[in-house]
Design a protein around this motif. Structure first.
Motif, PDB file in Angstrom:
ATOM      1  N   LEU A 251       0.801  -1.216   0.000  1.00 28.59           N
ATOM      2  CA  LEU A 251       0.000   0.000   0.000  1.00 28.59           C
ATOM      3  C   LEU A 251       0.842   1.278   0.000  1.00 28.59           C
ATOM      4  N   PRO A 252       1.811   1.440   0.898  1.00 32.06           N
ATOM      5  CA  PRO A 252       2.629   2.665   0.831  1.00 32.06           C
ATOM      6  C   PRO A 252       3.419   2.776  -0.465  1.00 32.06           C
ATOM      7  N   THR A 253       3.929   1.645  -0.969  1.00 30.97           N
ATOM      8  CA  THR A 253       4.693   1.672  -2.217  1.00 30.97           C
ATOM      9  C   THR A 253       3.802   2.039  -3.391  1.00 30.97           C
ATOM     10  N   MET A 254       2.579   1.511  -3.401  1.00 24.46           N
ATOM     11  CA  MET A 254       1.647   1.847  -4.472  1.00 24.46           C
ATOM     12  C   MET A 254       1.339   3.339  -4.482  1.00 24.46           C
ATOM     13  N   THR A 255       1.161   3.909  -3.294  1.00 26.25           N
ATOM     14  CA  THR A 255       0.921   5.355  -3.216  1.00 26.25           C
ATOM     15  C   THR A 255       2.115   6.131  -3.748  1.00 26.25           C
ATOM     16  N   LEU A 256       3.315   5.695  -3.398  1.00 29.42           N
ATOM     17  CA  LEU A 256       4.521   6.380  -3.874  1.00 29.42           C
ATOM     18  C   LEU A 256       4.644   6.287  -5.390  1.00 29.42           C
ATOM     19  N   ILE A 257       4.348   5.128  -5.951  1.00 29.86           N
ATOM     20  CA  ILE A 257       4.436   4.968  -7.400  1.00 29.86           C
ATOM     21  C   ILE A 257       3.442   5.879  -8.106  1.00 29.86           C
ATOM     22  N   LEU A 258       2.222   5.953  -7.602  1.00 34.40           N
ATOM     23  CA  LEU A 258       1.224   6.819  -8.226  1.00 34.40           C
ATOM     24  C   LEU A 258       1.590   8.292  -8.061  1.00 34.40           C
ATOM     25  N   MET A 259       2.171   8.638  -6.931  1.00 33.66           N
ATOM     26  CA  MET A 259       2.634  10.022  -6.769  1.00 33.66           C
ATOM     27  C   MET A 259       3.702  10.358  -7.807  1.00 33.66           C
ATOM     28  N   ASN A 260       4.619   9.425  -8.033  1.00 36.86           N
ATOM     29  CA  ASN A 260       5.653   9.663  -9.030  1.00 36.86           C
ATOM     30  C   ASN A 260       5.081   9.688 -10.435  1.00 36.86           C
ATOM     31  N   LEU A 261       4.008   8.941 -10.685  1.00 31.52           N
ATOM     32  CA  LEU A 261       3.357   9.021 -11.990  1.00 31.52           C
ATOM     33  C   LEU A 261       2.816  10.422 -12.230  1.00 31.52           C
ATOM     34  N   GLY A 262       2.402  11.088 -11.161  1.00 29.41           N
ATOM     35  CA  GLY A 262       1.966  12.466 -11.325  1.00 29.41           C
ATOM     36  C   GLY A 262       3.073  13.365 -11.820  1.00 29.41           C
ATOM     37  N   PHE A 263       4.311  13.006 -11.490  1.00 31.09           N
ATOM     38  CA  PHE A 263       5.451  13.800 -11.940  1.00 31.09           C
ATOM     39  C   PHE A 263       5.968  13.353 -13.297  1.00 31.09           C
ATOM     40  N   VAL A 264       5.344  12.314 -13.894  1.00 31.76           N
ATOM     41  CA  VAL A 264       5.716  11.931 -15.251  1.00 31.76           C
ATOM     42  C   VAL A 264       5.482  13.090 -16.202  1.00 31.76           C
ATOM     43  N   ILE A 265       4.358  13.790 -16.008  1.00 31.33           N
ATOM     44  CA  ILE A 265       4.048  14.913 -16.885  1.00 31.33           C
ATOM     45  C   ILE A 265       5.090  16.005 -16.728  1.00 31.33           C
ATOM     46  N   GLY A 266       5.527  16.219 -15.487  1.00 30.16           N
ATOM     47  CA  GLY A 266       6.552  17.227 -15.270  1.00 30.16           C
ATOM     48  C   GLY A 266       7.912  16.809 -15.799  1.00 30.16           C
TER      49      GLY A 266
END
Length: 328
Positions: A251-266
């Motif tokens: 669960l914490p790792t999944m949240t971290l991965i999705l947070m980093n996906l938000g920075f894919v655009i950046g």
């Protein structure tokens, strides 16, 4: 014999949404409020600075007369009218880039795919490898693999991406040093060859982050009573790990991965700059050097909305995987 009745619910007062629907409404409302704040902040950030707004935007550059007249007409409108037009359609792009003399969103559209390809590939590789390393390290805590992997991942985590990228350029001169493809080629294998170094620089740093978080989460889970109960029922260690410990620790790792996906655009501004990768990161660097204020505003808006959207997806998926979150 007296009969005790439960007090009636107060009338004329609505009850707040609870459970999963209430959780979804709260998260969506928070995300919409954040996007609205970003729009307001992005609009007023440069328009309320003292001085001539046209001079602030063009920074003394020689702009075509038509573009200068269009820019002046746009910025000389009443501030309320400008804000209403912007908030109605923030992606209209009525002010051109002062560096490229083109609509800002046309420029951004050309740079999205290279960034998604680069950072998305790095995150995919890092998430799979990082989770595997974290699980193996935690399950055999204190072993040789755990000690070696922990030392390596912590070292990589402390390295800046741009420094690691420059070391790769020095150590592996036979790889392409920049660009997304060789001029005149642009095939799949050629693009993949150009991706090796920048993807490696990003993936190694992300891998260190994911494996560290996964290891810590799994170590927390290993002390829980439900794992002892599963073993007492006769389940083998590999089944206890795969069916019970790892899903909860993810669960914490999944949240971290999705947070980093938000920075894919950046994108990764420093890595794209080091490798001259024609994505949003390099575009941001070029806009900052200007500075190209219309392009900076558009890029900032895109980055912010991307992070908010993926954070919302992370919150909703977290509640789907762990229903306890939506009831808290």
């Amino acid at each position: 014999m007296a009969v005790t009745t439960a007090p009636a619910a107060p009338r004329g007062r609505g009850w707040p949404l609870t459970g999963t629907p209430g959780y979804v409404v709260r998260k969506v409302s928070w995300s919409l409020g954040t996007v609205f704040f970003v729009l307001v902040f992005n609009f007023f950030l440069f328009r309320l600075l003292p001085g001539d707004p046209v001079g602030l935007y063009n920074r003394g550059r020689n702009m075509p007369a038509g573009q200068m007249a269009k820019l002046r007409a746009e910025l000389n409108q009443p501030i309320g009218r400008q804000f209403l037009d912007y908030i109605t359609n923030p992606f209209a792009g009525t002010i051109n880039s002062t560096r490229f003399s083109r609509p800002v969103w046309d420029i951004i559209a050309e740079r999205v795919w290279p960034t998604v390809l680069l950072v998305g590939t790095a995150i995919l590789i890092a998430s799979v490898a990082g989770v595997w390393i974290g699980v193996r390290s935690a399950w055999r805590r204190g072993g040789g693999f755990d000690r070696g992997a922990t030392a390596a991942t912590l070292t990589l985590y402390a390295m800046p991406e741009f420094w690691l990228g420059m070391m790769f350029l020095i150590a592996f001169p036979f790889f392409p040093s920049g660009g997304i493809a060789t001029p005149g080629d642009g095939g799949v294998l050629d693009v993949a060859w150009h991706m090796v170094l920048p993807v490696s620089a990003l993936a190694l740093v992300y891998l260190a982050e994911y494996s560290t978080i996964m290891r810590a989460s799994l170590l927390d889970e290993l002390g829980q009573d439900y794992l002892q109960l599963a073993r007492a029922k006769g389940l083998r260690d590999d089944l206890v790990r795969r069916r019970h410990a790892v899903p909860n620790a993810l669960l914490p790792t999944m949240t971290l991965i999705l947070m980093n996906l938000g920075f894919v655009i950046g994108g990764a501004i420093t890595v794209e700059t080091v490798f001259s990768w024609p994505g949003l990161g390099l575009l941001s660097y070029e806009a900052l050097r200007g500075p190209d204020i219309p392009l900076l505003q558009a890029v900032f808006l895109l980055f912010s909305i991307g992070v908010v959207v993926f954070m919302l997806v992370a919150d909703l998926l977290y509640a789907l995987v762990d229903p306890r979150v939506s009831t808290s």
